[in-house]
Write a protein that holds these residues in place. Structure first.
Motif, PDB file in Angstrom:
ATOM      1  N   GLU A 145      -2.982  14.087  -6.103  1.00 23.38           N
ATOM      2  CA  GLU A 145      -2.213  12.917  -6.536  1.00 23.38           C
ATOM      3  C   GLU A 145      -1.253  12.465  -5.437  1.00 23.38           C
ATOM      4  O   GLU A 145      -1.080  11.264  -5.193  1.00 23.38           O
ATOM      5  CB  GLU A 145      -1.424  13.260  -7.798  1.00 23.38           C
ATOM      6  CG  GLU A 145      -2.257  13.423  -9.046  1.00 23.38           C
ATOM      7  CD  GLU A 145      -1.418  13.686 -10.275  1.00 23.38           C
ATOM      8  OE1 GLU A 145      -1.368  12.814 -11.172  1.00 23.38           O
ATOM      9  OE2 GLU A 145      -0.799  14.766 -10.349  1.00 23.38           O
ATOM     10  N   MET A 146      -0.633  13.434  -4.745  1.00 24.01           N
ATOM     11  CA  MET A 146       0.295  13.114  -3.657  1.00 24.01           C
ATOM     12  C   MET A 146      -0.417  12.413  -2.509  1.00 24.01           C
ATOM     13  O   MET A 146       0.071  11.406  -1.967  1.00 24.01           O
ATOM     14  CB  MET A 146       0.987  14.393  -3.197  1.00 24.01           C
ATOM     15  CG  MET A 146       1.995  14.191  -2.054  1.00 24.01           C
ATOM     16  SD  MET A 146       1.240  14.321  -0.408  1.00 24.01           S
ATOM     17  CE  MET A 146       0.771  16.054  -0.389  1.00 24.01           C
ATOM     18  N   ARG A 147      -1.575  12.904  -2.125  1.00 25.21           N
ATOM     19  CA  ARG A 147      -2.312  12.306  -1.009  1.00 25.21           C
ATOM     20  C   ARG A 147      -2.733  10.884  -1.333  1.00 25.21           C
ATOM     21  O   ARG A 147      -2.645   9.983  -0.487  1.00 25.21           O
ATOM     22  CB  ARG A 147      -3.541  13.157  -0.683  1.00 25.21           C
ATOM     23  CG  ARG A 147      -3.220  14.531  -0.126  1.00 25.21           C
ATOM     24  CD  ARG A 147      -4.431  15.441  -0.152  1.00 25.21           C
ATOM     25  NE  ARG A 147      -4.085  16.850   0.063  1.00 25.21           N
ATOM     26  CZ  ARG A 147      -4.786  17.868  -0.420  1.00 25.21           C
ATOM     27  NH1 ARG A 147      -5.880  17.640  -1.152  1.00 25.21           N
ATOM     28  NH2 ARG A 147      -4.405  19.101  -0.187  1.00 25.21           N
ATOM     29  N   ALA A 148      -3.181  10.651  -2.562  1.00 23.24           N
ATOM     30  CA  ALA A 148      -3.584   9.302  -2.963  1.00 23.24           C
ATOM     31  C   ALA A 148      -2.386   8.356  -2.969  1.00 23.24           C
ATOM     32  O   ALA A 148      -2.481   7.205  -2.523  1.00 23.24           O
ATOM     33  CB  ALA A 148      -4.227   9.343  -4.348  1.00 23.24           C
ATOM     34  N   SER A 149      -1.247   8.843  -3.465  1.00 26.73           N
ATOM     35  CA  SER A 149      -0.044   8.010  -3.504  1.00 26.73           C
ATOM     36  C   SER A 149       0.443   7.665  -2.098  1.00 26.73           C
ATOM     37  O   SER A 149       0.832   6.520  -1.817  1.00 26.73           O
ATOM     38  CB  SER A 149       1.055   8.744  -4.286  1.00 26.73           C
ATOM     39  OG  SER A 149       2.255   8.017  -4.266  1.00 26.73           O
ATOM     40  N   GLU A 150       0.405   8.656  -1.176  1.00 28.84           N
ATOM     41  CA  GLU A 150       0.837   8.417   0.198  1.00 28.84           C
ATOM     42  C   GLU A 150      -0.095   7.422   0.901  1.00 28.84           C
ATOM     43  O   GLU A 150       0.362   6.532   1.626  1.00 28.84           O
ATOM     44  CB  GLU A 150       0.867   9.738   0.966  1.00 28.84           C
ATOM     45  CG  GLU A 150       2.000  10.666   0.569  1.00 28.84           C
ATOM     46  CD  GLU A 150       3.360  10.147   0.996  1.00 28.84           C
ATOM     47  OE1 GLU A 150       3.439   9.488   2.058  1.00 28.84           O
ATOM     48  OE2 GLU A 150       4.333  10.389   0.275  1.00 28.84           O
ATOM     49  N   ALA A 151      -1.398   7.580   0.677  1.00 28.06           N
ATOM     50  CA  ALA A 151      -2.354   6.681   1.324  1.00 28.06           C
ATOM     51  C   ALA A 151      -2.185   5.241   0.852  1.00 28.06           C
ATOM     52  O   ALA A 151      -2.391   4.291   1.624  1.00 28.06           O
ATOM     53  CB  ALA A 151      -3.777   7.159   1.037  1.00 28.06           C
ATOM     54  N   LYS A 152      -1.774   5.080  -0.387  1.00 26.74           N
ATOM     55  CA  LYS A 152      -1.595   3.734  -0.933  1.00 26.74           C
ATOM     56  C   LYS A 152      -0.317   3.076  -0.414  1.00 26.74           C
ATOM     57  O   LYS A 152      -0.292   1.874  -0.125  1.00 26.74           O
ATOM     58  CB  LYS A 152      -1.577   3.813  -2.462  1.00 26.74           C
ATOM     59  CG  LYS A 152      -1.460   2.465  -3.138  1.00 26.74           C
ATOM     60  CD  LYS A 152      -1.479   2.624  -4.656  1.00 26.74           C
ATOM     61  CE  LYS A 152      -1.347   1.272  -5.342  1.00 26.74           C
ATOM     62  NZ  LYS A 152      -1.357   1.408  -6.828  1.00 26.74           N
ATOM     63  N   ALA A 153       0.749   3.845  -0.282  1.00 28.90           N
ATOM     64  CA  ALA A 153       2.046   3.277   0.102  1.00 28.90           C
ATOM     65  C   ALA A 153       2.287   3.264   1.606  1.00 28.90           C
ATOM     66  O   ALA A 153       3.181   2.558   2.087  1.00 28.90           O
ATOM     67  CB  ALA A 153       3.177   4.052  -0.587  1.00 28.90           C
ATOM     68  N   ARG A 154       1.511   4.035   2.383  1.00 26.20           N
ATOM     69  CA  ARG A 154       1.767   4.173   3.819  1.00 26.20           C
ATOM     70  C   ARG A 154       1.634   2.856   4.594  1.00 26.20           C
ATOM     71  O   ARG A 154       2.502   2.546   5.427  1.00 26.20           O
ATOM     72  CB  ARG A 154       0.834   5.235   4.415  1.00 26.20           C
ATOM     73  CG  ARG A 154       1.155   5.575   5.881  1.00 26.20           C
ATOM     74  CD  ARG A 154       0.181   6.590   6.430  1.00 26.20           C
ATOM     75  NE  ARG A 154       0.155   7.794   5.636  1.00 26.20           N
ATOM     76  CZ  ARG A 154      -0.891   8.233   4.945  1.00 26.20           C
ATOM     77  NH1 ARG A 154      -2.032   7.547   4.972  1.00 26.20           N
ATOM     78  NH2 ARG A 154      -0.836   9.348   4.253  1.00 26.20           N
ATOM     79  N   PRO A 155       0.598   2.035   4.388  1.00 25.20           N
ATOM     80  CA  PRO A 155       0.458   0.810   5.194  1.00 25.20           C
ATOM     81  C   PRO A 155       1.648  -0.137   5.069  1.00 25.20           C
ATOM     82  O   PRO A 155       2.131  -0.667   6.079  1.00 25.20           O
ATOM     83  CB  PRO A 155      -0.822   0.170   4.642  1.00 25.20           C
ATOM     84  CG  PRO A 155      -1.595   1.311   4.073  1.00 25.20           C
ATOM     85  CD  PRO A 155      -0.585   2.239   3.513  1.00 25.20           C
ATOM     86  N   ALA A 156       2.131  -0.350   3.855  1.00 26.72           N
ATOM     87  CA  ALA A 156       3.254  -1.274   3.661  1.00 26.72           C
ATOM     88  C   ALA A 156       4.521  -0.742   4.327  1.00 26.72           C
ATOM     89  O   ALA A 156       5.269  -1.489   4.974  1.00 26.72           O
ATOM     90  CB  ALA A 156       3.489  -1.504   2.167  1.00 26.72           C
ATOM     91  N   ALA A 157       4.770   0.563   4.195  1.00 27.20           N
ATOM     92  CA  ALA A 157       5.967   1.146   4.803  1.00 27.20           C
ATOM     93  C   ALA A 157       5.896   1.096   6.324  1.00 27.20           C
ATOM     94  O   ALA A 157       6.894   0.793   7.012  1.00 27.20           O
ATOM     95  CB  ALA A 157       6.138   2.592   4.331  1.00 27.20           C
ATOM     96  N   THR A 158       4.722   1.361   6.894  1.00 23.27           N
ATOM     97  CA  THR A 158       4.545   1.316   8.347  1.00 23.27           C
ATOM     98  C   THR A 158       4.734  -0.100   8.877  1.00 23.27           C
ATOM     99  O   THR A 158       5.396  -0.318   9.905  1.00 23.27           O
ATOM    100  CB  THR A 158       3.158   1.840   8.735  1.00 23.27           C
ATOM    101  OG1 THR A 158       2.989   3.157   8.207  1.00 23.27           O
ATOM    102  CG2 THR A 158       3.002   1.884  10.240  1.00 23.27           C
ATOM    103  N   THR A 159       4.180  -1.079   8.175  1.00 20.69           N
ATOM    104  CA  THR A 159       4.312  -2.479   8.606  1.00 20.69           C
ATOM    105  C   THR A 159       5.776  -2.912   8.584  1.00 20.69           C
ATOM    106  O   THR A 159       6.249  -3.602   9.500  1.00 20.69           O
ATOM    107  CB  THR A 159       3.483  -3.389   7.681  1.00 20.69           C
ATOM    108  OG1 THR A 159       2.109  -2.993   7.749  1.00 20.69           O
ATOM    109  CG2 THR A 159       3.608  -4.834   8.091  1.00 20.69           C
TER     110      THR A 159
END
Length: 344
Positions: free
Chosen positions: A195-209
């Motif tokens: 669940e953690m990996r899926a949540s991180e993968a979903k939120a990572r692009p927006a935070a990086t941008t």
């Protein structure tokens, strides 16, 4: 009656009114019942009718007005009503003592606590049941959590999931809230990583941008501000420090993205969204104060008070009030010649 025990008194309330006992008197009472059905006595009054005797003067006038041979008509006596408040006491056979009220209150609190425990236990049981069914479908689907869990993790979770599901409908049907919470914790320990990996993968692009845009914003502004007289109050040291911080954070982002790109989806991430947000806050806290540094106010020189120049006083010309005296060394003026007088 009314669900009361046979030994319970049948009287709701009794009133003891202190009235004279030497003769019969009318007593008026006002009884009230409130919205709760409680009966109370608001007042008790003794009512007496007193006849007032006619005054002698008025009686003589009536006899004078009556015709001869006829008796005067009898005058109706005035009746005065006198009301006297009476003392009274109330007795409620069904009233509870303080001890009885305290005991009943404790029983009510105990029942409320029991209801709360039953509800919380049911809620925890429902949460466990929902997690079992929800995660079983998600971790089995590659389009949901299946791609973020290894084969070993899937097997371990599904085995534990089936075990707890069977227990829930057999021995655990009447378990306590604490036991349900422990079982839920066991499942989350196995399903939590995916669940953690899926949540991180979903939120990572927006935070990086967001972080990269913040870096670019500060770099562009500092490059333009260094040659602008409007920002001459910002020192070279401040510009250098901000540029260095932007370069440092930018390098960190690209390094982390490279590491993350080499990892599989079912591996723990190289960096988390919380790390990206912390870097963004760190960058903003350093660069924003420099970017919005106010222009120092010019020191106002104290205004010198205008000195009034004193004009030199001109020599005052003396006023001629007497004949001018001859200066020393001048000959005195000659007397006018005397006229010849004829003397006889």
């Amino acid at each position: 009656a009314f669900g009361m025990p046979a030994s319970a008194p049948r009287d709701i309330v009794s009133f003891d009114i202190k009235a004279p006992t030497d003769e019969a008197k009318k007593v008026r009472v006002n009884v009230k019942q409130d919205i709760h059905g409680i009966i109370s006595l608001s007042s008790a009054q003794m009512v007496e009718e007193i006849e007032e005797e006619a005054k002698p003067a008025e009686a003589g006038k009536e006899e004078a007005k009556a015709p001869e041979g006829e008796k005067p008509a009898e005058e109706k006596k005035k009746v005065k009503v006198k009301r006297t408040n009476l003392e009274y006491t109330l007795t409620r056979p069904m009233d509870w003592s303080q001890e009885e009220m305290t005991k009943a209150n404790e029983q009510e609190v105990a029942m409320a606590n029991n209801d709360r425990v039953v509800k919380e236990t049911a809620d925890m049981r429902n949460e466990l049941e929902s997690y079992i069914y929800d995660m079983r479908d998600k971790i089995s689907s590659e389009s949901q959590l299946g791609g973020y869990a290894t084969s070993a993790e899937k097997e371990a979770f599904l085995a534990k999931n089936t075990e707890i599901e069977n227990w829930l409908y057999e021995d655990g049907f009447d378990a306590t809230k604490k036991v349900y919470a422990e079982k839920l914790g066991e499942l989350k320990a196995l399903g939590g990583p995916s669940e953690m990996r899926a949540s991180e993968a979903k939120a990572r692009p927006a935070a990086t941008t967001a972080l990269q845009q913040n870096i670019e914003k500060y770099k562009t502004w500092f490059s333009n501000a260094q040659g602008d007289e409007k920002y001459a109050h910002i020192t070279d040291e401040e510009f250098t420090k901000c540029h260095a911080k932007c370069d440092e954070v930018s390098s960190w982002v690209y390094e982390m993205l490279d590491k993350q790109g080499s990892l599989a989806a079912n591996a723990d991430p190289a960096f988390k969204v919380v790390d990206i947000n912390n870097k963004n806050i760190e960058l903003t806290n350093l660069c924003s104060p420099v970017m919005h540094k106010p222009v120092p106010k010019k020191k106002e020189e104290p205004k010198e008070e205008a000195k009034k120049e004193e004009k030199p006083a001109e020599d005052a010309q003396p006023m001629d009030t007497e004949d001018a005296k001859p200066e020393e060394g001048d000959a005195p003026a000659a007397d006018p010649p005397a006229e010849n007088m004829d003397v006889e």
